[in-house]
Scaffold this active site. Structure first.
Site, PDB file in Angstrom:
ATOM      1  N   SER A 114      15.825 -37.213  29.825  1.00  0.00           N
ATOM      2  CA  SER A 114      15.940 -35.596  29.656  1.00  0.00           C
ATOM      3  C   SER A 114      16.751 -35.166  28.854  1.00  0.00           C
ATOM      4  O   SER A 114      18.707 -35.133  29.022  1.00  0.00           O
ATOM      5  CB  SER A 114      15.834 -34.446  30.619  1.00  0.00           C
ATOM      6  OG  SER A 114      14.900 -35.068  31.740  1.00  0.00           O
ATOM      7  N   LYS A 162       9.913 -30.513  28.230  1.00  0.00           N
ATOM      8  CA  LYS A 162      10.837 -30.225  29.960  1.00  0.00           C
ATOM      9  C   LYS A 162      12.015 -29.349  29.631  1.00  0.00           C
ATOM     10  O   LYS A 162      12.561 -29.177  31.016  1.00  0.00           O
ATOM     11  CB  LYS A 162      11.457 -32.288  29.619  1.00  0.00           C
ATOM     12  CG  LYS A 162      12.348 -32.030  30.543  1.00  0.00           C
ATOM     13  CD  LYS A 162      12.170 -32.618  31.705  1.00  0.00           C
ATOM     14  CE  LYS A 162      13.143 -32.420  32.660  1.00  0.00           C
ATOM     15  NZ  LYS A 162      12.163 -32.977  34.054  1.00  0.00           N
TER      16      LYS A 162
HETATM   17  P1  NAD Z   1      21.546 -41.270  36.989  1.00  0.00           P
HETATM   18  O1  NAD Z   1      22.858 -40.802  37.152  1.00  0.00           O
HETATM   19  O2  NAD Z   1      21.184 -41.385  38.645  1.00  0.00           O
HETATM   20  O3  NAD Z   1      20.817 -43.002  36.994  1.00  0.00           O
HETATM   21  C1  NAD Z   1      21.467 -42.530  35.487  1.00  0.00           C
HETATM   22  C2  NAD Z   1      21.560 -44.324  34.736  1.00  0.00           C
HETATM   23  O4  NAD Z   1      21.940 -44.319  33.456  1.00  0.00           O
HETATM   24  C3  NAD Z   1      22.819 -44.709  35.668  1.00  0.00           C
HETATM   25  O5  NAD Z   1      22.057 -45.874  35.947  1.00  0.00           O
HETATM   26  C4  NAD Z   1      23.359 -45.587  34.571  1.00  0.00           C
HETATM   27  O6  NAD Z   1      23.926 -46.525  35.783  1.00  0.00           O
HETATM   28  C5  NAD Z   1      22.640 -45.743  33.499  1.00  0.00           C
HETATM   29  N1  NAD Z   1      23.356 -45.466  32.052  1.00  0.00           N
HETATM   30  C6  NAD Z   1      24.315 -44.824  31.486  1.00  0.00           C
HETATM   31  N2  NAD Z   1      25.158 -45.365  30.856  1.00  0.00           N
HETATM   32  C7  NAD Z   1      24.787 -46.215  30.306  1.00  0.00           C
HETATM   33  C8  NAD Z   1      24.938 -47.074  29.429  1.00  0.00           C
HETATM   34  N3  NAD Z   1      25.044 -47.008  28.623  1.00  0.00           N
HETATM   35  N4  NAD Z   1      24.239 -48.286  29.215  1.00  0.00           N
HETATM   36  C9  NAD Z   1      22.923 -48.739  30.694  1.00  0.00           C
HETATM   37  N5  NAD Z   1      22.902 -47.696  31.254  1.00  0.00           N
HETATM   38  C10 NAD Z   1      23.424 -46.656  31.571  1.00  0.00           C
HETATM   39  O7  NAD Z   1      20.852 -40.297  36.393  1.00  0.00           O
HETATM   40  P2  NAD Z   1      19.089 -40.008  37.289  1.00  0.00           P
HETATM   41  O8  NAD Z   1      18.991 -38.986  38.129  1.00  0.00           O
HETATM   42  O9  NAD Z   1      18.831 -41.237  37.503  1.00  0.00           O
HETATM   43  O10 NAD Z   1      18.074 -38.912  35.864  1.00  0.00           O
HETATM   44  C11 NAD Z   1      17.957 -40.089  34.447  1.00  0.00           C
HETATM   45  C12 NAD Z   1      17.690 -39.210  33.824  1.00  0.00           C
HETATM   46  O11 NAD Z   1      16.473 -38.333  34.451  1.00  0.00           O
HETATM   47  C13 NAD Z   1      18.571 -37.481  33.468  1.00  0.00           C
HETATM   48  O12 NAD Z   1      18.449 -37.218  32.390  1.00  0.00           O
HETATM   49  C14 NAD Z   1      17.919 -36.227  34.461  1.00  0.00           C
HETATM   50  O13 NAD Z   1      18.459 -35.243  33.560  1.00  0.00           O
HETATM   51  C15 NAD Z   1      16.136 -37.100  34.472  1.00  0.00           C
HETATM   52  N6  NAD Z   1      15.287 -36.074  35.329  1.00  0.00           N
HETATM   53  C16 NAD Z   1      16.290 -36.649  36.460  1.00  0.00           C
HETATM   54  C17 NAD Z   1      15.308 -36.207  37.906  1.00  0.00           C
HETATM   55  C18 NAD Z   1      16.532 -36.135  38.877  1.00  0.00           C
HETATM   56  O14 NAD Z   1      15.060 -35.704  40.243  1.00  0.00           O
HETATM   57  N7  NAD Z   1      16.987 -37.301  39.310  1.00  0.00           N
HETATM   58  C19 NAD Z   1      13.862 -35.463  37.841  1.00  0.00           C
HETATM   59  C20 NAD Z   1      13.304 -35.897  35.768  1.00  0.00           C
HETATM   60  C21 NAD Z   1      14.444 -35.725  34.749  1.00  0.00           C
END
Ligand code: NAD
Length: 295
Positions: free
Chosen positions: A95, A170
């Site tokens: 997002s 979104k």
């Molecule tokens: P999170 O922090 O759990 O996971 C993010 C991942 O990205 C981590 O594993 C991190 O290691 C990786 N990452 C970050 N920088 C990186 C890089 N430079 N190279 C490689 N990997 C990298 O976050 P999440 O909760 O999984 O959310 C991810 C996205 O999904 C966000 O944009 C969030 O807004 C969206 N989202 C989350 C949810 C939820 O309920 N958690 C729901 C809908 C949407």
């Protein structure tokens, strides 16, 4: 079977990638944190960099926290762009900013590759159950090509419009969710301070016009004090910033969104940025000096 890539294996990315692997696709994995061991089974292969993923896979999915992360993974050193060639497809399921998404898509298209923005709603539960809502922006033909893969991760899958429109959708989703959480928090706080049992109030309201998924799931979290994420407050603040910055650029007022963003700021200022966004109720409790439940 297709050669796929998945970059970003956090709360959401890990279970989403698992569905692609389970379906038998060859999936090249990369993440900044350690790749979860249970993902490295069957047709999954660890890759050293986003560039290596793009060199080996035809369709590359990303599920990263924020706009600067996507920028870095795409165009930074050893990024996806360096490994892309004509005919490949980048699918960003994070997002992030709708405006920056349009720029990213143009830069990827200039390399001869296709781009879809495809953020999701449904949370960790939806990611695990492969029942995510997926909001897509991009060309029709590219959407049709990737759709069978979306169907392995989600259920309600809509092509909203061109690149950026998936992200705009979104942001709209996050406005609705934030305001609902604030409404449920205020209602339960009011009921509790008036001496009623918030659990009973929630139960009663679930049958009426105030019923919602937020009252059901987040209302229960507020009462049971289960604030482990879930969806982190820090990430929801990022989404509301996208809404408010976008509104400023568009010249429209979003007063309720601004209010919800302030409540989340109270949470962050009190060290709660890594709690689930249902903990927004804590900001109201602090102002009222009245917790709705113990814990
Ligand atoms: P999170 O922090 O759990 O996971 C993010 C991942 O990205 C981590 O594993 C991190 O290691 C990786 N990452 C970050 N920088 C990186 C890089 N430079 N190279 C490689 N990997 C990298 O976050 P999440 O909760 O999984 O959310 C991810 C996205 O999904 C966000 O944009 C969030 O807004 C969206 N989202 C989350 C949810 C939820 O309920 N958690 C729901 C809908 C949407």
């Amino acid at each position: 079977m297709s050669k796929l890539g998945f970059i970003g294996l956090g709360i959401m990315g890990a279970p989403m990638a698992a569905h692609l692997i389970k379906a038998g696709h060859e999936v090249f994995l990369n993440t900044r944190s350690k790749i979860p061991a249970d993902l490295l089974t069957g047709s999954a292969i660890a890759s050293a960099s986003p560039r290596e993923v793009a060199e080996r896979a035809d369709i590359i999915f990303m599920m990263l926290p924020d706009t600067p992360d996507v920028d870095k993974v795409l165009f930074g050193e050893n990024g996806v762009a360096a490994g892309l060639s004509k005919g490949k497809t980048v699918v960003d399921m994070s997002s992030i900013s709708p405006m920056d998404t349009k720029t990213f898509a143009q830069k990827i298209n200039a390399l001869g590759a296709d781009y879809l923005d495809a953020p999701v709603s449904g949370g960790e539960v939806g990611a695990k159950a492969a029942s995510l809502t997926i909001m897509v922006g991009g060309p029709d033909a590219v959407f049709e090509r990737v759709k069978p893969l979306f169907e392995l991760m989600g259920k309600n899958i809509t092509l909203v419009g061109g690149n950026g429109d998936g992200q705009t959708c979104k942001v709209a989703n996050q406005i609705i969710v934030a305001l609902n959480i604030a409404a449920v928090g205020e209602a339960l706080l009011f009921a509790s301070k008036a001496g009623a049992d918030p659990a009973k109030v929630r139960q009663a309201l679930m049958g009426g016009f105030a019923a919602s998924r937020i009252l059901e799931v987040h209302g229960e979290r507020m009462i049971k004090r289960t604030f482990a994420p879930g969806f982190r407050i820090g990430l929801h603040q990022k989404d509301l910033s996208l809404a408010l910055n976008g509104a400023r650029a568009l010249g429209v007022a979003l007063p309720q969104t601004a209010g919800a963003a302030q409540l989340m700021q109270v949470c962050s200022a009190n060290g709660m940025q890594d709690l689930d966004h249902s903990a927004l109720v804590r900001s109201l409790e602090l102002m009222a000096n009245h917790p709705i439940a113990k814990g």
